[in-house]
Design a protein around this motif. Structure first.
Motif, PDB file in Angstrom:
ATOM      1  N   ALA B   3       0.851  -1.196   0.000  1.00 50.45           N
ATOM      2  CA  ALA B   3       0.000   0.000   0.000  1.00 50.45           C
ATOM      3  C   ALA B   3       0.883   1.241   0.000  1.00 50.45           C
ATOM      4  CB  ALA B   3      -0.908  -0.012   1.220  1.00 50.45           C
ATOM      5  N   ILE B   4       0.576   2.158  -0.878  1.00 45.35           N
ATOM      6  CA  ILE B   4       1.283   3.434  -0.936  1.00 45.35           C
ATOM      7  C   ILE B   4       0.269   4.553  -0.705  1.00 45.35           C
ATOM      8  CG2 ILE B   4       2.620   5.018  -2.404  1.00 45.35           C
ATOM      9  CD1 ILE B   4       4.191   2.498  -1.632  1.00 45.35           C
ATOM     10  N   LEU B   5       0.640   5.478   0.158  1.00 37.80           N
ATOM     11  CA  LEU B   5      -0.231   6.613   0.435  1.00 37.80           C
ATOM     12  C   LEU B   5       0.141   7.775  -0.488  1.00 37.80           C
ATOM     13  CD1 LEU B   5      -2.391   7.939   2.324  1.00 37.80           C
ATOM     14  CD2 LEU B   5      -0.475   8.743   3.719  1.00 37.80           C
ATOM     15  N   ILE B   6      -0.805   8.197  -1.316  1.00 37.85           N
ATOM     16  CA  ILE B   6      -0.621   9.441  -2.065  1.00 37.85           C
ATOM     17  C   ILE B   6      -1.226  10.553  -1.216  1.00 37.85           C
ATOM     18  CG2 ILE B   6      -1.289  10.765  -4.104  1.00 37.85           C
ATOM     19  CD1 ILE B   6      -1.129   8.294  -5.760  1.00 37.85           C
ATOM     20  N   SER B   7      -0.388  11.510  -0.845  1.00 39.98           N
ATOM     21  CA  SER B   7      -0.858  12.642  -0.051  1.00 39.98           C
ATOM     22  C   SER B   7      -1.055  13.830  -0.988  1.00 39.98           C
ATOM     23  CB  SER B   7       0.182  12.966   1.034  1.00 39.98           C
ATOM     24  OG  SER B   7      -0.276  14.043   1.830  1.00 39.98           O
ATOM     25  N   GLU B   8      -2.306  14.210  -1.166  1.00 39.89           N
ATOM     26  CA  GLU B   8      -2.630  15.311  -2.089  1.00 39.89           C
ATOM     27  C   GLU B   8      -2.300  16.640  -1.425  1.00 39.89           C
ATOM     28  OE1 GLU B   8      -3.999  15.649  -5.359  1.00 39.89           O
ATOM     29  OE2 GLU B   8      -3.508  17.734  -4.880  1.00 39.89           O
ATOM     30  N   VAL B   9      -1.369  17.386  -2.032  1.00 45.80           N
ATOM     31  CA  VAL B   9      -0.954  18.653  -1.435  1.00 45.80           C
ATOM     32  C   VAL B   9      -1.388  19.861  -2.263  1.00 45.80           C
ATOM     33  CG1 VAL B   9       1.001  17.601  -0.230  1.00 45.80           C
ATOM     34  CG2 VAL B   9       1.364  18.616  -2.500  1.00 45.80           C
ATOM     35  N   GLY B  10      -2.181  19.601  -3.301  1.00 48.85           N
ATOM     36  CA  GLY B  10      -2.604  20.703  -4.177  1.00 48.85           C
ATOM     37  C   GLY B  10      -3.319  21.841  -3.465  1.00 48.85           C
ATOM     38  N   PRO B  11      -4.263  21.534  -2.545  1.00 47.42           N
ATOM     39  CA  PRO B  11      -4.958  22.637  -1.864  1.00 47.42           C
ATOM     40  C   PRO B  11      -4.011  23.508  -1.031  1.00 47.42           C
ATOM     41  CG  PRO B  11      -6.207  20.589  -1.655  1.00 47.42           C
ATOM     42  CD  PRO B  11      -4.876  20.230  -2.259  1.00 47.42           C
ATOM     43  N   ARG B  12      -2.833  23.001  -0.719  1.00 44.78           N
ATOM     44  CA  ARG B  12      -1.847  23.825  -0.003  1.00 44.78           C
ATOM     45  C   ARG B  12      -0.741  24.262  -0.978  1.00 44.78           C
ATOM     46  NH1 ARG B  12       3.465  24.236   0.792  1.00 44.78           N
ATOM     47  NH2 ARG B  12       3.628  21.969   1.006  1.00 44.78           N
ATOM     48  N   ASP B  13       0.077  23.354  -1.439  1.00 48.88           N
ATOM     49  CA  ASP B  13       1.243  23.741  -2.244  1.00 48.88           C
ATOM     50  C   ASP B  13       0.822  24.290  -3.601  1.00 48.88           C
ATOM     51  OD1 ASP B  13       3.920  24.141  -2.720  1.00 48.88           O
ATOM     52  OD2 ASP B  13       4.466  22.031  -2.873  1.00 48.88           O
ATOM     53  N   GLY B  14      -0.250  23.733  -4.151  1.00 47.45           N
ATOM     54  CA  GLY B  14      -0.734  24.216  -5.436  1.00 47.45           C
ATOM     55  C   GLY B  14      -1.319  25.613  -5.321  1.00 47.45           C
ATOM     56  N   LEU B  15      -2.271  25.764  -4.442  1.00 43.23           N
ATOM     57  CA  LEU B  15      -3.002  27.033  -4.363  1.00 43.23           C
ATOM     58  C   LEU B  15      -2.159  28.176  -3.812  1.00 43.23           C
ATOM     59  CD1 LEU B  15      -6.572  25.878  -3.289  1.00 43.23           C
ATOM     60  CD2 LEU B  15      -5.778  26.581  -5.555  1.00 43.23           C
ATOM     61  N   GLN B  16      -1.162  27.860  -2.967  1.00 46.15           N
ATOM     62  CA  GLN B  16      -0.352  28.964  -2.435  1.00 46.15           C
ATOM     63  C   GLN B  16       0.570  29.545  -3.506  1.00 46.15           C
ATOM     64  OE1 GLN B  16       2.115  27.339   0.775  1.00 46.15           O
ATOM     65  NE2 GLN B  16       3.894  27.481  -0.542  1.00 46.15           N
ATOM     66  N   SER B  17       0.729  28.808  -4.611  1.00 38.83           N
ATOM     67  CA  SER B  17       1.671  29.253  -5.635  1.00 38.83           C
ATOM     68  C   SER B  17       1.017  30.104  -6.709  1.00 38.83           C
ATOM     69  CB  SER B  17       2.342  28.052  -6.284  1.00 38.83           C
ATOM     70  OG  SER B  17       1.430  27.425  -7.160  1.00 38.83           O
ATOM     71  N   ILE B  18      -0.293  30.220  -6.648  1.00 41.55           N
ATOM     72  CA  ILE B  18      -0.958  31.063  -7.645  1.00 41.55           C
ATOM     73  C   ILE B  18      -1.595  32.257  -6.943  1.00 41.55           C
ATOM     74  CG2 ILE B  18      -1.315  29.140  -9.246  1.00 41.55           C
ATOM     75  CD1 ILE B  18      -4.213  29.048  -8.388  1.00 41.55           C
ATOM     76  N   ASP B  19      -1.737  33.325  -7.669  1.00 51.43           N
ATOM     77  CA  ASP B  19      -2.210  34.563  -7.043  1.00 51.43           C
ATOM     78  C   ASP B  19      -3.692  34.532  -6.710  1.00 51.43           C
ATOM     79  OD1 ASP B  19       0.272  35.718  -7.043  1.00 51.43           O
ATOM     80  OD2 ASP B  19       0.054  36.579  -9.045  1.00 51.43           O
ATOM     81  N   ARG B  20      -4.461  33.922  -7.578  1.00 52.24           N
ATOM     82  CA  ARG B  20      -5.902  33.915  -7.352  1.00 52.24           C
ATOM     83  C   ARG B  20      -6.281  33.128  -6.111  1.00 52.24           C
ATOM     84  NH1 ARG B  20      -8.543  32.091 -12.901  1.00 52.24           N
ATOM     85  NH2 ARG B  20      -6.575  30.987 -13.165  1.00 52.24           N
ATOM     86  N   ILE B  21      -7.357  33.505  -5.491  1.00 51.72           N
ATOM     87  CA  ILE B  21      -7.842  32.792  -4.314  1.00 51.72           C
ATOM     88  C   ILE B  21      -9.008  31.916  -4.736  1.00 51.72           C
ATOM     89  CG2 ILE B  21      -8.926  33.058  -2.045  1.00 51.72           C
ATOM     90  CD1 ILE B  21      -7.347  35.701  -1.785  1.00 51.72           C
ATOM     91  N   MET B  22      -8.874  30.620  -4.512  1.00 56.11           N
ATOM     92  CA  MET B  22      -9.977  29.723  -4.858  1.00 56.11           C
ATOM     93  C   MET B  22     -11.066  29.857  -3.798  1.00 56.11           C
ATOM     94  SD  MET B  22     -10.044  25.564  -5.383  1.00 56.11           S
ATOM     95  CE  MET B  22      -9.329  25.356  -7.001  1.00 56.11           C
ATOM     96  N   PRO B  23     -12.310  30.059  -4.217  1.00 56.41           N
ATOM     97  CA  PRO B  23     -13.400  30.163  -3.236  1.00 56.41           C
ATOM     98  C   PRO B  23     -13.496  28.894  -2.391  1.00 56.41           C
ATOM     99  CG  PRO B  23     -14.154  30.741  -5.454  1.00 56.41           C
ATOM    100  CD  PRO B  23     -12.780  30.191  -5.598  1.00 56.41           C
ATOM    101  N   ILE B  24     -13.858  29.076  -1.133  1.00 54.72           N
ATOM    102  CA  ILE B  24     -13.868  27.932  -0.223  1.00 54.72           C
ATOM    103  C   ILE B  24     -14.813  26.827  -0.687  1.00 54.72           C
ATOM    104  CG2 ILE B  24     -15.586  28.928   1.368  1.00 54.72           C
ATOM    105  CD1 ILE B  24     -13.842  27.558   3.645  1.00 54.72           C
ATOM    106  N   GLU B  25     -15.904  27.196  -1.345  1.00 55.37           N
ATOM    107  CA  GLU B  25     -16.826  26.149  -1.795  1.00 55.37           C
ATOM    108  C   GLU B  25     -16.159  25.248  -2.839  1.00 55.37           C
ATOM    109  OE1 GLU B  25     -19.411  25.212  -0.244  1.00 55.37           O
ATOM    110  OE2 GLU B  25     -19.165  26.908   1.123  1.00 55.37           O
ATOM    111  N   ALA B  26     -15.328  25.859  -3.705  1.00 50.09           N
ATOM    112  CA  ALA B  26     -14.600  25.063  -4.704  1.00 50.09           C
ATOM    113  C   ALA B  26     -13.550  24.183  -4.023  1.00 50.09           C
ATOM    114  CB  ALA B  26     -13.945  25.980  -5.731  1.00 50.09           C
ATOM    115  N   LYS B  27     -12.877  24.745  -3.013  1.00 51.27           N
ATOM    116  CA  LYS B  27     -11.895  23.931  -2.270  1.00 51.27           C
ATOM    117  C   LYS B  27     -12.565  22.725  -1.623  1.00 51.27           C
ATOM    118  CE  LYS B  27      -8.647  27.654  -0.925  1.00 51.27           C
ATOM    119  NZ  LYS B  27      -7.846  28.182   0.195  1.00 51.27           N
ATOM    120  N   LYS B  28     -13.727  22.979  -1.023  1.00 52.79           N
ATOM    121  CA  LYS B  28     -14.457  21.877  -0.377  1.00 52.79           C
ATOM    122  C   LYS B  28     -14.865  20.819  -1.408  1.00 52.79           C
ATOM    123  CE  LYS B  28     -16.460  24.373   3.570  1.00 52.79           C
ATOM    124  NZ  LYS B  28     -17.730  24.889   4.152  1.00 52.79           N
TER     125      LYS B  28
END
Lengths: 307, 307
Positions: B3-28
């Protein structure tokens, strides 16, 4: 340091996949510049009828030109005995025939079943053997990791046809992931099995595509199983026009960086290699070029890391 | 199957790297859809001051939301003790602090030298230990494979600071290729050395970037050295805004395909995972999304290949 041969296949696999015809002077400049950057083998073209692939019509002239570059191994693709005859007359030093492990794909691509292909390989081997200084003759076991038409390709089929190719007189077989289906575990397994079947020295090369992004991971798996020749295409130009969706060879620049960083000896000057891209960009304006390392640049302190 | 765990870091590492702010409903919607596709761990945000990273201002709300999803490990990044306090209050189950192995980068990024960072790690470990059901506390050894400012980062430095992190009370360390400098040989070597220094069970994870196209090859090298957790970002969104040129995490979709094809167990439904991309495309119109497998599609007969 282990020496790894990067075999540049862009002038063949890359250019045959795009509609435009690169002028021969640009092809010569590309070949000369890559050889000057330290690339030791280049597949300069394919001896297929110009009616089928007009992009390859100047292959004989390119073989003659590349043959004047000291230390360069001049390779060509040949689809059949007739192509091999032309390649030998032109003076090519390495002939590769693609042999599709998917019989459906083979029939569609060259209208020959597996038995007919083995017979053709035998005929080419016999013709090559007539030469006083015979060129190297290799069989590329294409769609070895899966086929876009048949899907799964049994490993036993690949092993059996690898054995048949060597029995028919080929000096060597290579494994080709024509369709970009391979994964690293499969590469390890199949390289190991085919080497065990035909002898360690009879399988040295992999031809990988980066269709699903696994190209360099697959290359790594191959290296760890004793593969010493890796095909790649400058700027990732390429793909097989007869295998739908089979986009892009692995990128020479990224592969050369990976090997250098890992401490393998390729003979390639990375900075000089990166500059060769300009020849492609000039000769094929608007054509997409791939590669992460050219975009990002080489890491600061690269040489120290490998020391 | 491993078993390998893929840890999704897009909501942190991905979103912090772009200027736009993703609305919380889209993040959810993103978090819920990825969890539904079988992703078992998601780094939902970062407890940094909103004045520095307004993209992460809703992290506490996201921790609360993600905590309601059964079986999902909710991870967050914390830059310091203050961030850890917020993370604990929000109910995060996994806290990671980035600890830059390049002291120059550390000073530039968080204005702390190595000694100050080890002290901060000790303070966080002490705070975590006060909890009745303490969250998991991990130190991400960033720029472990090289730094865009310092270049070469000595392996002995990484080993020493890994040991110091564990001695200060961290449960685990991870290795981060923040800058996309790593090569597979280096990954193997450093994973082996750090495991030997801190104990096999104290290093399980790699955080890789695909800056030079070697991300999946590096992941493969890590897997073969016993790594069981790999960070990745859906659509390759991401990068560290403080490390110039450090573009793009490895792509979750390509990693998940590679692992599935190799026969590893990730719990992820590949088709469902591919569909999550639409949420990103809708919420961030025009933002580039990466990944080869989503473009090419899954191979025909994939399930049979792994059987």
């Amino acid at each position: 340091m282990t020496a790894i041969l990067i075999s540049e296949v862009g002038p063949r696999d890359g250019l045959q996949s795009i509609d435009r015809i690169m002028p021969i002077e640009a092809k010569k400049a590309w070949i000369a510049a890559e050889a000057a950057a330290g690339v030791r083998e280049i597949e300069v073209g394919s001896f297929v009828p110009a009616s089928l692939l007009p992009q390859m019509a100047d292959t004989a002239a390119l073989v003659a030109f590349a043959g004047t570059i000291p230390g360069l191994s001049v390779a060509v693709l040949v689809p059949n005995l007739k192509g091999a005859e032309l390649a030998i007359r032109a003076g090519a030093r390495k002939l590769s025939i693609p042999f599709s492990m998917s019989e459906t794909h083979s029939l569609k691509n060259v209208r020959k079943d597996h038995a007919a292909m083995v017979a053709e390989i035998g005929a080419i081997a016999a013709r090559v053997a007539q030469e006083e200084d015979p060129p190297h003759f290799e069989v590329g076991l294409s769609t070895a990791f899966g086929c876009t038409i048949e899907g799964h390709v049994p490993e036993d089929t690949v092993i059996r046809l690898a054995e048949a190719s060597i029995a028919a007189g080929a000096a060597e077989v290579g494994l080709s992931d024509t369709t970009g289906y391979a994964d690293p575990a499969q590469v390890r397994r199949l390289v190991r099995k085919v080497k065990a079947a035909v002898g360690d020295a009879r399988l040295n090369s992999l031809h990988l595509h980066n269709t699903r992004g696994l190209g360099l991971a697959n290359a790594l798996a191959g290296l760890e199983e004793g593969i010493t020749t890796l095909d790649a295409s400058l700027g990732g130009l390429g793909g097989c026009p007869f295998a739908p969706g089979a986009s892009g060879n692995i990128v020479t620049e990224d592969l050369a960086f990976m090997l250098a960083a890992m401490g393998y000896e390729t003979g390639i000057d990375l900075d000089a290699l990166m500059r060769v891209r300009a020849i492609l960009a000039d000769a094929l304006p608007g054509e997409p070029l791939y590669g992460f390392t050219p975009d990002a640049g080489l890491p600061l302190g690269l040489d120290r890391r490998t020391a």
